[in-house]
Design a protein around this motif. Structure first.
Motif, PDB file in Angstrom:
ATOM      1  N   TRP A   1      23.121  47.407  20.539  1.00 22.60           N
ATOM      2  CA  TRP A   1      24.477  47.768  20.157  1.00 22.60           C
ATOM      3  C   TRP A   1      25.423  48.073  21.328  1.00 22.60           C
ATOM      4  O   TRP A   1      26.623  47.812  21.216  1.00 22.60           O
ATOM      5  N   LEU A   2      24.924  48.620  22.398  1.00 22.13           N
ATOM      6  CA  LEU A   2      25.827  49.027  23.490  1.00 22.13           C
ATOM      7  C   LEU A   2      25.999  47.903  24.502  1.00 22.13           C
ATOM      8  O   LEU A   2      25.005  47.314  24.951  1.00 22.13           O
ATOM      9  N   PRO A   3      27.237  47.587  24.879  1.00 17.81           N
ATOM     10  CA  PRO A   3      27.447  46.542  25.889  1.00 17.81           C
ATOM     11  C   PRO A   3      26.839  46.950  27.228  1.00 17.81           C
ATOM     12  O   PRO A   3      26.772  48.138  27.554  1.00 17.81           O
ATOM     13  N   ARG A   4      26.391  45.992  27.985  1.00 20.74           N
ATOM     14  CA  ARG A   4      25.813  46.268  29.311  1.00 20.74           C
ATOM     15  C   ARG A   4      26.894  46.751  30.254  1.00 20.74           C
ATOM     16  O   ARG A   4      28.044  46.308  30.184  1.00 20.74           O
ATOM     17  N   ASP A   5      26.533  47.654  31.147  1.00 23.09           N
ATOM     18  CA  ASP A   5      27.488  48.134  32.143  1.00 23.09           C
ATOM     19  C   ASP A   5      27.692  47.040  33.189  1.00 23.09           C
ATOM     20  O   ASP A   5      26.729  46.483  33.723  1.00 23.09           O
ATOM     21  N   ARG A   6      28.929  46.755  33.466  1.00 26.44           N
ATOM     22  CA  ARG A   6      29.263  45.716  34.456  1.00 26.44           C
ATOM     23  C   ARG A   6      30.676  45.939  34.966  1.00 26.44           C
ATOM     24  O   ARG A   6      31.509  46.549  34.293  1.00 26.44           O
ATOM     25  N   VAL A   7      30.949  45.429  36.143  1.00 24.90           N
ATOM     26  CA  VAL A   7      32.284  45.520  36.727  1.00 24.90           C
ATOM     27  C   VAL A   7      33.196  44.513  36.031  1.00 24.90           C
ATOM     28  O   VAL A   7      32.841  43.338  35.883  1.00 24.90           O
ATOM     29  N   MET A   8      34.366  44.986  35.586  1.00 29.75           N
ATOM     30  CA  MET A   8      35.270  44.123  34.814  1.00 29.75           C
ATOM     31  C   MET A   8      36.585  43.837  35.534  1.00 29.75           C
ATOM     32  O   MET A   8      37.393  43.055  35.044  1.00 29.75           O
ATOM     33  N   HIS A   9      36.811  44.495  36.669  1.00 31.39           N
ATOM     34  CA  HIS A   9      38.063  44.302  37.399  1.00 31.39           C
ATOM     35  C   HIS A   9      37.788  43.655  38.753  1.00 31.39           C
ATOM     36  O   HIS A   9      36.750  43.913  39.362  1.00 31.39           O
ATOM     37  N   PRO A  10      38.724  42.852  39.260  1.00 26.74           N
ATOM     38  CA  PRO A  10      38.584  42.313  40.618  1.00 26.74           C
ATOM     39  C   PRO A  10      38.901  43.386  41.655  1.00 26.74           C
ATOM     40  O   PRO A  10      39.340  44.489  41.309  1.00 26.74           O
ATOM     41  N   PHE A  11      38.689  43.080  42.913  1.00 28.57           N
ATOM     42  CA  PHE A  11      39.082  44.011  43.965  1.00 28.57           C
ATOM     43  C   PHE A  11      40.607  44.153  43.951  1.00 28.57           C
ATOM     44  O   PHE A  11      41.326  43.161  43.765  1.00 28.57           O
ATOM     45  N   PRO A  12      41.113  45.366  44.138  1.00 26.82           N
ATOM     46  CA  PRO A  12      42.551  45.607  43.946  1.00 26.82           C
ATOM     47  C   PRO A  12      43.440  44.797  44.872  1.00 26.82           C
ATOM     48  O   PRO A  12      44.490  44.313  44.447  1.00 26.82           O
ATOM     49  N   GLU A  13      43.024  44.628  46.130  1.00 31.74           N
ATOM     50  CA  GLU A  13      43.894  43.886  47.045  1.00 31.74           C
ATOM     51  C   GLU A  13      43.994  42.420  46.647  1.00 31.74           C
ATOM     52  O   GLU A  13      45.033  41.774  46.848  1.00 31.74           O
ATOM     53  N   ALA A  14      42.915  41.863  46.049  1.00 24.88           N
ATOM     54  CA  ALA A  14      42.945  40.466  45.603  1.00 24.88           C
ATOM     55  C   ALA A  14      43.881  40.306  44.416  1.00 24.88           C
ATOM     56  O   ALA A  14      44.682  39.360  44.365  1.00 24.88           O
ATOM     57  N   ARG A  15      43.794  41.230  43.455  1.00 18.59           N
ATOM     58  CA  ARG A  15      44.665  41.134  42.284  1.00 18.59           C
ATOM     59  C   ARG A  15      46.116  41.397  42.669  1.00 18.59           C
ATOM     60  O   ARG A  15      47.038  40.752  42.156  1.00 18.59           O
ATOM     61  N   PHE A  16      46.351  42.355  43.569  1.00 12.76           N
ATOM     62  CA  PHE A  16      47.715  42.644  43.999  1.00 12.76           C
ATOM     63  C   PHE A  16      48.316  41.435  44.722  1.00 12.76           C
ATOM     64  O   PHE A  16      49.475  41.085  44.506  1.00 12.76           O
ATOM     65  N   ALA A  17      47.510  40.764  45.560  1.00  8.54           N
ATOM     66  CA  ALA A  17      47.996  39.580  46.276  1.00  8.54           C
ATOM     67  C   ALA A  17      48.326  38.447  45.307  1.00  8.54           C
ATOM     68  O   ALA A  17      49.280  37.695  45.505  1.00  8.54           O
ATOM     69  N   ALA A  18      47.547  38.347  44.222  1.00 13.00           N
ATOM     70  CA  ALA A  18      47.797  37.289  43.233  1.00 13.00           C
ATOM     71  C   ALA A  18      49.080  37.529  42.456  1.00 13.00           C
ATOM     72  O   ALA A  18      49.798  36.591  42.106  1.00 13.00           O
ATOM     73  N   THR A  19      49.383  38.800  42.178  1.00 13.11           N
ATOM     74  CA  THR A  19      50.591  39.115  41.403  1.00 13.11           C
ATOM     75  C   THR A  19      51.825  39.300  42.299  1.00 13.11           C
ATOM     76  O   THR A  19      52.941  39.284  41.804  1.00 13.11           O
ATOM     77  N   HIS A  20      51.591  39.459  43.618  1.00  8.71           N
ATOM     78  CA  HIS A  20      52.696  39.592  44.571  1.00  8.71           C
ATOM     79  C   HIS A  20      52.463  38.611  45.716  1.00  8.71           C
ATOM     80  O   HIS A  20      52.103  38.998  46.831  1.00  8.71           O
ATOM     81  N   PRO A  21      52.606  37.312  45.447  1.00  8.04           N
ATOM     82  CA  PRO A  21      52.232  36.282  46.436  1.00  8.04           C
ATOM     83  C   PRO A  21      53.003  36.336  47.737  1.00  8.04           C
ATOM     84  O   PRO A  21      52.550  35.809  48.751  1.00  8.04           O
ATOM     85  N   ARG A  22      54.152  37.031  47.729  1.00 12.57           N
ATOM     86  CA  ARG A  22      54.920  37.061  48.983  1.00 12.57           C
ATOM     87  C   ARG A  22      54.187  37.833  50.071  1.00 12.57           C
ATOM     88  O   ARG A  22      54.490  37.718  51.235  1.00 12.57           O
TER      89      ARG A  22
END
Length: 351
Positions: free
Chosen positions: A330-351
């Motif tokens: 019943w319980l979902p396995r524990d796992r990382v669900m987010h990317p590294f913050p600097e990678a996601r920030f760079a993707a959303t702020h390409p400049r």
């Protein structure tokens, strides 16, 4: 404990508040600065967390101001707020409506009391009013200060009344803090003396503190995470973020209390509910570097569930082997669900 009248407003009043918020959001979105993330359309806490981590990586941050505004919603000056709203809102009817919501008073122990300061917590309009107030009191001033007075890099991230400021130079940090105290005093606000700290934090903090014979860099809390100066396996500096222990204990207590109420429900029904709790927890806290805390949360949820099942009947004893199968089912396995913050920030702020 006080409950603001707006939190128990009539349905019609709530509908009007939400409509006014939509209109005001359209006006103020053109004004709000980029480092303000709280309660804005299309923005969320993880974007603020990404911006903070990326700022510490990309800029020369050596010092962090971990600021706390004492009783912000209770101390907000309504006269100043009305002036701020008047800068951008020409419609007197909207201003009168906001004025009525501000003057709603409070209900304490069933008794209504007039209150001449603060903003009604729980009202639909409150987060926007808080953003407007801090836009004029903090954001514009802080942005002006770093452009006019800072000698080194300065980063700012604000989510509602919670904000972090990073500095390259300690002198900048101390002058900013002194100026901020004066600025807040002018508008009826105060930094909490015990919760506002200037700490050494950044890629060189551990090295510099060690050279002075000091211990590890201090940590700070922001948006549910404790931020720590850490090193990756390759030796690269990174900002490690772990769940604030107090937050996790509080959530586990809620789970334990709920399981007692749901003790006699069928296992599948309990399992579906606990699975939704786990998914919600991981959706927010399952960030890189926090796997240990996520695993600990799942383990504790399983333990609480096990105790609840064992209490159901003297005849039915759920041993750990069976409990493991139930949790796996019943319980979902524990796992990382987010990317590294600097990678996601760079993707959303390409400049």
């Amino acid at each position: 404990m006080r409950h603001y009248a707006a939190s128990v407003a009539a349905l019609e009043d709530k509908i009007v508040q939400r409509a006014v918020v939509e209109v005001l959001n359209a006006v103020y979105e053109a004004d709000f600065l980029g480092f303000s993330y709280g309660f804005r359309p299309g923005r969320n806490p993880h974007q603020a967390l990404d911006a903070l981590a990326a700022g510490i990586y990309k800029k020369k941050v050596n010092w962090v101001l971990d600021a706390d505004i004492r009783d912000f919603f209770g101390q907000l000056d309504r006269d100043w707020l009305r002036r701020f709203l008047g800068h951008r809102i020409a419609d007197k009817r909207v201003l009168r409506l906001v004025g009525k919501w501000l003057a709603a008073g409070v209900i304490e122990d069933g008794t209504w009391t007039e209150c001449d300061q603060g903003s009604p917590q729980g009202a639909s309009v409150s987060p926007l009013l808080a953003n407007v107030y801090l836009h004029y009191v903090l954001d514009l001033w802080a942005d002006w200060w770093r452009k006019r007075h800072a000698h080194g890099d300065v980063i700012i991230v604000r989510f509602a009344d919670d904000f972090i400021v990073g500095f390259e130079d300690r002198d900048d940090a101390e002058r900013f803090l002194a100026g901020l105290r004066e600025r807040f005093a002018k508008f009826g606000l105060e930094l909490h003396p015990d919760k506002t700290r200037l700490i050494e934090f950044g890629r060189f903090a551990a090295r510099d503190r060690s050279a002075r014979g000091l211990g590890k860099p201090e940590t700070f809390d922001f948006l549910g995470f404790t931020h720590i100066c850490a090193r990756s396996e390759s030796g690269r500096f990174w900002v490690k973020r772990i769940t604030i222990p107090k937050r996790m204990r509080a959530k586990l207590k809620q789970v334990k209390d709920q399981l007692r109420r749901r003790m006699h429900q069928p296992i599948p029904e309990q399992g579906r509910w606990l699975a939704s709790v786990m998914r919600g927890h991981m959706a927010y806290y399952a960030v890189p570097g926090n796997a240990k805390a996520i695993r600990a949360f799942r383990d504790q949820v399983t333990r609480h569930w096990h105790k609840a099942l064992r209490r159901r009947s003297q005849k039915t004893r759920v041993n750990w082997e069976r409990m493991h199968r139930i949790a796996t089912r019943w319980l979902p396995r524990d796992r990382v669900m987010h990317p590294f913050p600097e990678a996601r920030f760079a993707a959303t702020h390409p400049r």
